[in-house]
Design an enzyme around this catalytic site. Structure first.
Site, short mmCIF file in Angstrom:
data_model
loop_
_atom_site.label_atom_id
_atom_site.label_comp_id
_atom_site.label_asym_id
_atom_site.label_seq_id
_atom_site.Cartn_x
_atom_site.Cartn_y
_atom_site.Cartn_z
N HIS A 101 18.96 -19.49 -48.17
CA HIS A 101 19.09 -18.47 -49.22
C HIS A 101 18.03 -18.61 -50.30
CE1 HIS A 101 23.20 -19.15 -47.54
NE2 HIS A 101 23.14 -17.83 -47.46
N SER A 104 26.14 -13.31 -46.97
CA SER A 104 25.88 -14.23 -48.08
C SER A 104 24.71 -13.81 -48.95
CB SER A 104 25.62 -15.64 -47.54
OG SER A 104 24.50 -15.66 -46.68
N ASP A 119 18.54 -22.90 -51.04
CA ASP A 119 18.95 -23.82 -49.98
C ASP A 119 18.21 -23.41 -48.71
OD1 ASP A 119 20.38 -21.69 -48.82
OD2 ASP A 119 22.33 -22.37 -49.56
#
Length: 346
Positions: free
Chosen positions: A324, A29, A321
């Site tokens: 991340h 991610s 978040d």
């Protein structure tokens, strides 16, 4: 028609001043450009407020409010300002000729890691790359395709999920390996990946290291909940440092073993640690909590447009978040890595 396409591609490389014809991305991610949008998994981010600071305010599936590091790296090489996801039907092989992302949020070196949230395993990312090579040769012809394949910069970024979502969360790997043995196991997979890509024609490769994963807001929240205060998980950070040391050693060895290759180790840990420890020095106001929702533990669907707690200005936050970084953090880290490491490919 084929001549026109090849001419257009070469003109694009010439007019942008790019000495690197393409960037090709593998990972999780930290660099996924939206591949998870097109598979059956709960780990997605193709909805607001994700992407609100991306071009057009579009939620592309990147786990950030805007661009991810590989987008900035592509731009630094004089290429497109973002790298498109391979599985995104909005793009085709002509788009992918100057950059393509095979990364999948939630994946890792270990196949067992990708099984946790049913995402694309690393071996499948490589299979997609092989498919891409065939399409590229059909599109441009062998000579031009081989040039792109050999001169492109290959960027890899993964490993955090192997530890945080697999080893420290599930019992299977802990019953099989000590933490040191598991690191060694992952390094053998990293070595296999580099050798596979080399065997497929890659010559310029960047092996990405781990960030200070104990300082993610989620881990800070966990520390607080168990009574350790608002602190980073020092044990996790020590694991990241040790693993990065092993990856650095691997890179040194492979540069000797793989004739004609140039392999670099892109280590985000030092600059990321500086940002986390002294956020105000980089123009941030908050490093312990994230922008999205309460900033303590949310990511993905727990961080949606209906959450009233999301901050109004993500540039004040190190993290978007709980897992991340914000686009601003991604920009700082990627430009630092480009200046200190990746510019060697030019």
């Amino acid at each position: 028609m084929v001549f026109f396409i090849v001419f257009t591609l070469l003109m694009q490389i010439y007019t942008t001043g790019a000495k690197i014809p393409a960037v090709i991305v593998f990972g999780d991610s930290s660099v996924d450009a939206g591949n998870n949008n097109h598979i059956q998994t709960v780990l997605k981010s193709n909805f607001q407020p994700y992407g609100r600071d991306f071009f057009g305010g579009k939620a592309t599936g990147r786990f950030s409010n805007g661009r991810v590091p590989t987008d900035f790296i592509s731009e630094s090489f004089g290429l497109r300002r973002y790298v498109p996801a391979y599985l995104d039907p909005a793009y085709n092989i002509s788009d992918f000729a100057t950059g393509v992302c095979f990364a999948s949020a939630g994946t890792g070196y270990d196949n067992a890691t990708s099984d946790v949230l049913s995402v694309i395993p690393l071996w499948k990312e490589v299979e997609y790359y092989k498919e891409y090579q065939k399409k590229l040769r059909h599109h441009l012809g062998d000579q031009k395709a081989n040039y792109i394949i050999s001169q492109a910069v290959y960027l890899t970024s993964m490993g955090t999920n192997d530890f945080l979502e697999n080893y420290y969360t599930l019992s299977k790997r802990r019953s099989q390996y000590t933490i040191t043995q598991y690191q060694d196991y992952l390094v053998t997979i990293a070595e296999s990946l580099i050798k596979k890509l080399y065997g497929l024609g890659a010559r310029k490769l960047s092996l990405g290291g781990l960030p200070p994963m104990g300082c993610l807001p989620l881990e800070r929240t966990t520390s607080f909940m168990i009574g350790n205060g608002d602190t980073c998980n020092g044990a996790y950070n020590k694991v990241a440092v040790a693993f990065n040391r092993k990856l650095s050693g691997l890179v040194k060895r492979l540069n000797i073993e793989l004739s004609g290759s140039k392999i670099v180790f892109s280590n985000p840990y030092p600059i990321f640690q500086q940002i986390v420890q002294k956020p105000s020095s980089f123009g941030f106001e908050a490093a312990a909590v994230a922008c999205c929702s309460t900033g303590l533990f949310e990511m993905g669907y727990m961080c949606d447009q209906y959450n009233p707690f999301t901050c109004s200005d993500a540039s004040k936050y190190v993290f978007w978040d709980s897992f991340h970084p914000t686009e601003k953090t991604n920009r700082i880290i990627s430009r630092h890595l480009f200046k200190t490491v990746l510019s060697k490919f030019l």
